[in-house]
Design a protein around this motif. Structure first.
Motif, PDB file in Angstrom:
ATOM      1  N   VAL D  17       0.853  -1.208   0.000  1.00  0.00           N
ATOM      2  CA  VAL D  17       0.000   0.000   0.000  1.00  0.00           C
ATOM      3  C   VAL D  17       0.881   1.248   0.000  1.00  0.00           C
ATOM      4  O   VAL D  17       0.711   2.149  -0.837  1.00  0.00           O
ATOM      5  CB  VAL D  17      -0.931   0.031   1.240  1.00  0.00           C
ATOM      6  CG1 VAL D  17      -1.659   1.381   1.328  1.00  0.00           C
ATOM      7  CG2 VAL D  17      -1.935  -1.111   1.213  1.00  0.00           C
ATOM      8  N   ALA D  18       1.836   1.304   0.929  1.00  0.00           N
ATOM      9  CA  ALA D  18       2.687   2.489   1.070  1.00  0.00           C
ATOM     10  C   ALA D  18       3.542   2.714  -0.177  1.00  0.00           C
ATOM     11  O   ALA D  18       3.666   3.851  -0.657  1.00  0.00           O
ATOM     12  CB  ALA D  18       3.575   2.354   2.309  1.00  0.00           C
ATOM     13  N   ALA D  19       4.109   1.633  -0.719  1.00  0.00           N
ATOM     14  CA  ALA D  19       4.953   1.762  -1.914  1.00  0.00           C
ATOM     15  C   ALA D  19       4.136   2.254  -3.112  1.00  0.00           C
ATOM     16  O   ALA D  19       4.604   3.099  -3.882  1.00  0.00           O
ATOM     17  CB  ALA D  19       5.611   0.421  -2.230  1.00  0.00           C
ATOM     18  N   GLU D  21       1.161   3.950  -3.057  1.00  0.00           N
ATOM     19  CA  GLU D  21       0.709   5.325  -2.855  1.00  0.00           C
ATOM     20  C   GLU D  21       1.860   6.303  -3.096  1.00  0.00           C
ATOM     21  O   GLU D  21       1.685   7.344  -3.746  1.00  0.00           O
ATOM     22  CB  GLU D  21       0.173   5.512  -1.415  1.00  0.00           C
ATOM     23  CG  GLU D  21      -1.147   4.812  -1.139  1.00  0.00           C
ATOM     24  CD  GLU D  21      -2.340   5.518  -1.771  1.00  0.00           C
ATOM     25  OE1 GLU D  21      -2.167   6.551  -2.437  1.00  0.00           O
ATOM     26  OE2 GLU D  21      -3.451   5.013  -1.598  1.00  0.00           O
ATOM     27  N   HIS D  22       3.030   5.959  -2.553  1.00  0.00           N
ATOM     28  CA  HIS D  22       4.190   6.833  -2.745  1.00  0.00           C
ATOM     29  C   HIS D  22       4.572   6.903  -4.223  1.00  0.00           C
ATOM     30  O   HIS D  22       4.880   7.987  -4.753  1.00  0.00           O
ATOM     31  CB  HIS D  22       5.366   6.323  -1.924  1.00  0.00           C
ATOM     32  CG  HIS D  22       6.649   7.029  -2.237  1.00  0.00           C
ATOM     33  ND1 HIS D  22       6.846   8.363  -1.992  1.00  0.00           N
ATOM     34  CD2 HIS D  22       7.786   6.580  -2.824  1.00  0.00           C
ATOM     35  CE1 HIS D  22       8.050   8.721  -2.394  1.00  0.00           C
ATOM     36  NE2 HIS D  22       8.640   7.657  -2.901  1.00  0.00           N
ATOM     37  N   ASN D  25       2.206   9.117  -6.279  1.00  0.00           N
ATOM     38  CA  ASN D  25       2.448  10.539  -6.025  1.00  0.00           C
ATOM     39  C   ASN D  25       3.774  10.994  -6.640  1.00  0.00           C
ATOM     40  O   ASN D  25       3.864  12.073  -7.238  1.00  0.00           O
ATOM     41  CB  ASN D  25       2.458  10.792  -4.513  1.00  0.00           C
ATOM     42  CG  ASN D  25       2.455  12.265  -4.182  1.00  0.00           C
ATOM     43  OD1 ASN D  25       1.612  13.014  -4.675  1.00  0.00           O
ATOM     44  ND2 ASN D  25       3.430  12.692  -3.381  1.00  0.00           N
ATOM     45  N   ALA D  47      -2.922  -0.119  -4.508  1.00  0.00           N
ATOM     46  CA  ALA D  47      -2.990   0.392  -3.130  1.00  0.00           C
ATOM     47  C   ALA D  47      -4.366   0.112  -2.523  1.00  0.00           C
ATOM     48  O   ALA D  47      -4.477  -0.356  -1.385  1.00  0.00           O
ATOM     49  CB  ALA D  47      -2.693   1.892  -3.105  1.00  0.00           C
TER      50      ALA D  47
END
Lengths: 110, 110, 110, 110
Positions: D17-19, D21-22, D25, D47
């Motif tokens: 999820v974090a990878a 979303e990052h 962006n 994500a």
């Protein structure tokens, strides 16, 4: 324009989200809540997957058909459970919303 | 019955989800996508918060008013950004959906 | 790199999501489920808002601070309710996860 | 205790999820954003589905295996697209997070 072409499907999905969320909350208010636990569980999953499906259809995701197929299966399960508790208005209405949503999702999947 | 009392608000929220998801995807298809990145970012946040707000209203959450207040602020920001790109139909329509949604959320918050 | 700078906050948020989801489900399995309905409601809201907050932090949303402020308030409420049911392991663990998450969110908000 | 038995899977899902979303962006910040649009689209879907899968595993949903199967397929697609842009750190890291997550989801599905 995915969000316009599929306007009816989006409405059916959103109606199912609302019916499931309302049903889960109403089940928690019932004196016989101990009998409603399976309904609450399925309502939650069904609300979540219908909400996500509506978002993905509107964004024209590559995985829309995979998600509508899964959504239909979960609507079937939730509708079947709610259908056992027709004496509760919220369950009867939710079962009907799930039935419509499963059908609409399947017609998109096919 | 939160989902029925607030049926109009739910429709406005769901319309905003669809408009924002569609706008984000359409922005990614634009030749001038480099100018649309802020719009894409705000569309995403706005779609997510409107979808969650609709779920929480339907489940009559204790935090509905906190969420509608936040939702209104995000709709304002997204609508303002989309309003700068009125030559794109999807931005113009999204700005209008955001404006209506912010207003509806604020009338619930008050 | 928002997702790396905030790695500890993300872990605390994700731990809270898992604790709340597990607690809600475990409450539904308890013989005294009728006493756990408020806990189930708050667990749901808390899991949803923590999951969304983790996503928004990782994407470096403009609204991160607004969301962590709301998230902290919901963690407070959920932790207070779970704290009333310390005889259930899942509630005691959830109360602790909520306490840590509220604190972490507030330190980000400030 | 689904959330403890599957602690490693939850960590892999949350890291994905974090990878994603990052990466989405960061792609929007790249000068060559026009080449990254497919990556952004897949990051978003990935994500969302990983976040939902983590929630459903923790709540021990009846549909966990259906969701991990879908999640693995979407991680595959996202990882393949990110793998084309290894000159961007965020894409290379995201491709690796997707590969691990697809593998973990498949081992749960089997």
């Amino acid at each position: 324009m995915a969000h316009q072409a599929h306007q009816e499907l989006l409405q059916v999905l959103n109606a199912c989200v609302a019916a499931c969320e309302h049903c889960a909350n109403a089940c928690l208010n019932e004196p016989d809540v101990a009998k409603m636990t399976e309904c609450i569980r399925l309502d939650r999953d069904c609300a979540d997957i219908c909400a996500l499906t509506a978002q993905w259809i509107a964004r024209d995701s590559h995985f829309t058909q995979r998600l509508t197929a899964l959504c239909a299966a979960i609507c079937d399960a939730c509708g079947a459970e709610c259908g056992k508790h027709q004496h509760h208005d919220h369950c009867r209405e939710c079962a009907e919303a799930c039935r419509r949503c499963a059908e609409a999702c399947r017609s998109m999947t096919a």
